[in-house]
Motif scaffolding. Sequence first.
Motif, short mmCIF file in Angstrom:
data_model
loop_
_atom_site.label_atom_id
_atom_site.label_comp_id
_atom_site.label_asym_id
_atom_site.label_seq_id
_atom_site.Cartn_x
_atom_site.Cartn_y
_atom_site.Cartn_z
N ASN A 1 0.81 -1.22 0.00
CA ASN A 1 0.00 0.00 0.00
C ASN A 1 0.84 1.27 0.00
O ASN A 1 0.35 2.35 0.32
N SER A 2 2.11 1.11 -0.37
CA SER A 2 3.04 2.25 -0.51
C SER A 2 3.17 3.05 0.78
O SER A 2 3.28 4.28 0.75
N LEU A 3 3.18 2.35 1.90
CA LEU A 3 3.36 2.96 3.21
C LEU A 3 4.72 2.53 3.76
O LEU A 3 5.01 1.34 3.81
N PRO A 4 5.56 3.48 4.17
CA PRO A 4 6.93 3.14 4.59
C PRO A 4 6.97 2.56 6.00
O PRO A 4 7.02 3.29 6.99
N TRP A 5 7.01 1.23 6.10
CA TRP A 5 6.94 0.62 7.42
C TRP A 5 8.14 0.98 8.29
O TRP A 5 8.02 1.06 9.52
N ARG A 6 9.28 1.25 7.69
CA ARG A 6 10.45 1.63 8.49
C ARG A 6 10.21 2.98 9.18
O ARG A 6 10.60 3.17 10.34
N THR A 7 9.58 3.89 8.48
CA THR A 7 9.24 5.18 9.10
C THR A 7 8.21 4.99 10.20
O THR A 7 8.31 5.61 11.28
N PHE A 8 7.24 4.12 9.97
CA PHE A 8 6.20 3.87 10.96
C PHE A 8 6.71 3.13 12.19
O PHE A 8 6.00 3.03 13.18
N ASP A 9 7.93 2.62 12.13
CA ASP A 9 8.49 1.91 13.28
C ASP A 9 8.60 2.80 14.52
O ASP A 9 8.68 2.31 15.65
N MET A 10 8.64 4.11 14.31
CA MET A 10 8.75 5.02 15.45
C MET A 10 7.40 5.25 16.14
O MET A 10 7.34 5.85 17.20
N PHE A 11 6.31 4.76 15.53
CA PHE A 11 4.97 5.02 16.04
C PHE A 11 4.40 3.81 16.79
O PHE A 11 4.90 2.68 16.67
N ASN A 12 3.33 4.06 17.52
CA ASN A 12 2.59 2.99 18.16
C ASN A 12 1.73 2.26 17.13
O ASN A 12 1.39 2.82 16.08
N PRO A 13 1.32 1.03 17.41
CA PRO A 13 0.63 0.21 16.40
C PRO A 13 -0.67 0.80 15.86
O PRO A 13 -1.02 0.55 14.71
N TRP A 14 -1.41 1.56 16.67
CA TRP A 14 -2.70 2.08 16.18
C TRP A 14 -2.52 2.97 14.96
O TRP A 14 -3.39 3.03 14.09
N MET A 15 -1.38 3.65 14.88
CA MET A 15 -1.14 4.55 13.74
C MET A 15 -1.06 3.76 12.44
O MET A 15 -1.69 4.11 11.43
N SER A 16 -0.30 2.65 12.45
CA SER A 16 -0.22 1.82 11.25
C SER A 16 -1.55 1.15 10.96
O SER A 16 -1.93 0.99 9.79
N GLY A 17 -2.27 0.76 12.02
CA GLY A 17 -3.57 0.15 11.82
C GLY A 17 -4.53 1.08 11.11
O GLY A 17 -5.26 0.67 10.19
N MET A 18 -4.52 2.35 11.50
CA MET A 18 -5.39 3.33 10.84
C MET A 18 -4.96 3.57 9.41
O MET A 18 -5.78 3.67 8.50
N ALA A 19 -3.64 3.66 9.19
CA ALA A 19 -3.15 3.90 7.83
C ALA A 19 -3.57 2.76 6.90
O ALA A 19 -4.03 2.99 5.78
N LEU A 20 -3.44 1.53 7.38
CA LEU A 20 -3.82 0.38 6.55
C LEU A 20 -5.33 0.23 6.43
O LEU A 20 -5.81 -0.44 5.51
N SER A 21 -6.07 0.84 7.34
CA SER A 21 -7.53 0.76 7.26
C SER A 21 -8.11 1.63 6.16
O SER A 21 -9.23 1.39 5.70
N VAL A 22 -7.34 2.66 5.75
CA VAL A 22 -7.90 3.60 4.79
C VAL A 22 -7.13 3.67 3.47
O VAL A 22 -7.72 3.99 2.44
N ALA A 23 -5.84 3.37 3.48
CA ALA A 23 -5.06 3.49 2.24
C ALA A 23 -5.63 2.67 1.09
O ALA A 23 -5.71 3.15 -0.04
#
Length: 304
Positions: A126-148
């Motif tokens: 989904n063209s989301l940089p998981w390495r950048t998201f490593d600094m965040f808590n899981p809910w942030m990635s969950g929301m990104a993947l829920s809408v992308a």
Amino acid sequence: MKLLPTLLRAIGAAWLLIGGVPAHAKPAVTTTTATPALWAVQDADTTIYLFGTVHVMKPDIDWFHGDIKRAFDRSNELVLEIIEPDDPDAIGAAMAGMALAKDGVKLSDRLTPNARARYQAAMDANSLPWRTFDMFNPWMSGMALSVAPLAKLGYKNDLGAEKILRIAAQAASKKVDALETVEQQLGFFASLPMAQQVQFLNATVDGLPDMESEFGDLLRYWQAGQPDRLAKSMNESLEATPELAQVLLTGRNANWAKWIKARLDQPGTVFVAVGAGHLAGKGSVQDQLKSLGLRARRLKDVKP
């Protein structure tokens, strides 16, 4: 668990990350006439309409007409879940401040090896940089993947019902208010215990293959004015994740029911528009109103 992402989209997270068409743009083609459900709570001098929204749509759905448009036109005030800031950077700053992991643990390290591999593959797809998201808590990635994925499928935030209603209210010089702030809504996710955040993220990843069909079903039920069928689609997720449902859905419904009860003390006509998942099934706003001794009446034909 696969229905959890659909539940979360239904209760209002989708607006947070999807970039849409400019706010002044108009749908190019209308091919489907929708008749979403509408309710009213009334006393001698106050009417509060309850309308369940979909936060993202394609430009081929005509819903702002008939009973809904008449109810909106006679209302003095529009009340939304939140008032989205005009500056997208304001949302980004609020999200980043709450989403940043404070314990120094990388997001990927919170997942089991199998879950990590599936998560990273989903982010890449989904063209989301998981390495950048490593600094965040899981809910942030969950929301990104829920809408992308919805954005890739052609759903637009700026075609969502809240956007259309807010533009119409501003054009008619109606007062626009909100039940929550952006910070409060983000806080519901940020305050989840880490185990539930990981559960949310894993369930989102697992549900990606079914996202298009499940969201499509919910959208069809909304268009047809079938909140019971919409609720039935969400029941499995509600039962499987009661802690999440309490924080993100039922608890908020109870707060909004109390707001409605208090608002009846002021005369006037109010159009309340919240995510359709809040107005369907067990624990809905209507159920919460019953516990307060109030009745939300389904309107089939609102006369002008």
